[in-house]
Design a protein around this motif. Structure first.
Motif, mmCIF file in Angstrom:
data_model
loop_
_atom_site.group_PDB
_atom_site.id
_atom_site.type_symbol
_atom_site.label_atom_id
_atom_site.label_comp_id
_atom_site.label_asym_id
_atom_site.label_seq_id
_atom_site.Cartn_x
_atom_site.Cartn_y
_atom_site.Cartn_z
ATOM 1 N N ASN A 140 0.877 -1.164 0.000
ATOM 2 C CA ASN A 140 0.000 0.000 0.000
ATOM 3 C C ASN A 140 0.918 1.218 0.000
ATOM 4 O OD1 ASN A 140 -2.700 0.597 -0.198
ATOM 5 N ND2 ASN A 140 -2.928 1.097 1.955
ATOM 6 N N LEU A 141 1.111 1.840 -1.163
ATOM 7 C CA LEU A 141 2.174 2.818 -1.369
ATOM 8 C C LEU A 141 1.679 4.250 -1.206
ATOM 9 C CD1 LEU A 141 3.698 1.080 -4.487
ATOM 10 C CD2 LEU A 141 4.735 1.169 -2.223
ATOM 11 N N VAL A 157 3.672 -8.184 -5.965
ATOM 12 C CA VAL A 157 4.973 -7.642 -6.341
ATOM 13 C C VAL A 157 6.043 -8.712 -6.071
ATOM 14 C CG1 VAL A 157 6.656 -5.814 -5.937
ATOM 15 C CG2 VAL A 157 4.200 -5.325 -5.753
ATOM 16 N N ALA A 158 6.923 -8.939 -7.031
ATOM 17 C CA ALA A 158 7.974 -9.949 -6.893
ATOM 18 C C ALA A 158 9.055 -9.460 -5.935
ATOM 19 C CB ALA A 158 8.574 -10.276 -8.251
ATOM 20 N N LYS A 195 10.047 -3.994 -9.831
ATOM 21 C CA LYS A 195 8.977 -3.241 -10.484
ATOM 22 C C LYS A 195 7.953 -2.715 -9.480
ATOM 23 C CE LYS A 195 9.458 -5.630 -14.900
ATOM 24 N NZ LYS A 195 8.789 -6.435 -15.954
ATOM 25 N N LEU A 196 8.467 -2.017 -8.492
ATOM 26 C CA LEU A 196 7.597 -1.411 -7.484
ATOM 27 C C LEU A 196 7.176 -0.022 -7.949
ATOM 28 C CD1 LEU A 196 6.510 -1.864 -4.544
ATOM 29 C CD2 LEU A 196 8.480 -0.523 -3.788
ATOM 30 N N ASN A 197 5.893 0.277 -7.811
ATOM 31 C CA ASN A 197 5.402 1.596 -8.225
ATOM 32 C C ASN A 197 5.941 2.689 -7.309
ATOM 33 O OD1 ASN A 197 3.922 0.475 -10.298
ATOM 34 N ND2 ASN A 197 1.974 0.479 -9.166
ATOM 35 N N GLN A 198 6.385 3.771 -7.899
ATOM 36 C CA GLN A 198 6.791 4.954 -7.156
ATOM 37 C C GLN A 198 5.977 6.144 -7.662
ATOM 38 O OE1 GLN A 198 10.789 6.437 -7.769
ATOM 39 N NE2 GLN A 198 10.910 7.126 -5.642
ATOM 40 N N TYR A 199 5.332 6.822 -6.731
ATOM 41 C CA TYR A 199 4.444 7.931 -7.096
ATOM 42 C C TYR A 199 5.123 9.266 -6.771
ATOM 43 C CZ TYR A 199 0.738 4.405 -7.381
ATOM 44 O OH TYR A 199 -0.019 3.318 -7.714
ATOM 45 N N THR A 211 6.209 5.697 -11.764
ATOM 46 C CA THR A 211 7.367 5.046 -12.372
ATOM 47 C C THR A 211 7.637 3.755 -11.618
ATOM 48 O OG1 THR A 211 8.851 6.317 -10.950
ATOM 49 C CG2 THR A 211 8.414 7.193 -13.149
ATOM 50 N N GLN A 212 8.095 2.735 -12.311
ATOM 51 C CA GLN A 212 8.409 1.455 -11.690
ATOM 52 C C GLN A 212 9.913 1.349 -11.468
ATOM 53 O OE1 GLN A 212 6.564 -1.723 -14.021
ATOM 54 N NE2 GLN A 212 4.854 -1.719 -12.574
#
Length: 232
Positions: A140-141, A157-158, A195-199, A211-212
């Motif tokens: 939960n980002l 997410v891996a 490949k973690l989402n960054q906001y 961006t991942q």
């Protein structure tokens, strides 16, 4: 019939009398049912269970001084709260509000040098323990905004975890074919997230940009482990 019954009765009394006589066979007294001189052991460890893993390892002692343990575990439950806290707040950008790890598998390899103990039944040892775990996590980002900061979920997410410990251990046999072991290790671990989402917030266009990224984090750590084993 009377003759046969009488013969069995006399023979039984004779055997009973002999059973009460002292025996000169010293092995009768020394054999307590404990297996001895064993070089194979199936072990169940406590430490993986705190990360939600269940499994076992196999150790073979090849010489009086050298043994090798290999293990495999399957993740059947979420990680302990301190494991998830480390993954979320140390590794994910800006931290997270919640994380749940799931669906994983782990392997270990552990060469050992035995300082004491000819066989695997008991002994003191020192060795290098390498652990690897691969699993999926839900994050939960944190999402920044010009109006009100929010959170966005990202599922499956891996993730992976690696650790290398210098371990001191001691194990002892109890009962007929069981062992109990205690270990203390110091080393390093590494968390990897793919490949973690960054906001981030775009002030010009007034919108969030996703961006991942791949995250890698190293830290110094220690480990205390207990184990139960079955001698083979």
């Amino acid at each position: 019939m009377l003759f046969v019954v009488s013969a069995f009765s006399v023979n039984a009394q004779k055997n009973k009398t002999k059973s009460d006589e002292p025996s000169n066979n010293i092995s009768t007294f020394l054999n307590d049912g404990r297996v001895k001189g064993v070089n194979n052991l199936i072990r169940i460890r406590l430490a993986p269970s705190f990360m939600g893993y269940m499994g076992a390892s196999y150790e073979r002692k090849f010489t009086e001084k050298f043994g090798l343990e290999v293990g495999a575990n399957v993740k059947i439950n979420k990680s302990a709260i301190w494991e998830e806290y480390r993954e979320a707040h140390f590794n994910a950008p800006y931290g997270t509000e919640y994380i749940a790890s799931k669906k994983g598998i782990g392997f270990s390899i552990f060469p050992k040098y035995y300082k004491y103990g000819k066989y695997i039944n008991h002994g003191r040892y020192i060795g290098l323990q390498l652990n690897t775990r691969s699993f999926k996590s839900d994050f939960n980002l944190y999402v920044p905004s010009s109006i009100m900061d929010t959170y966005a979920a990202q599922s499956d997410v891996a993730c992976s975890y690696k650790s290398l410990f210098l371990v001191w251990g001691n194990q002892r046999q109890f009962g007929s074919r069981f062992t109990f072991g205690m270990e203390l290790g110091f080393g390093v671990n590494q968390d990897n997230i793919k490949k973690l989402n960054q906001y981030t917030w775009d002030d010009i266009n007034s919108k969030s940009i996703i961006t991942q990224i791949d995250v890698k984090h190293n830290q110094i750590t220690m480990q205390i482990d207990l184990s139960l084993g079955i001698l083979l």
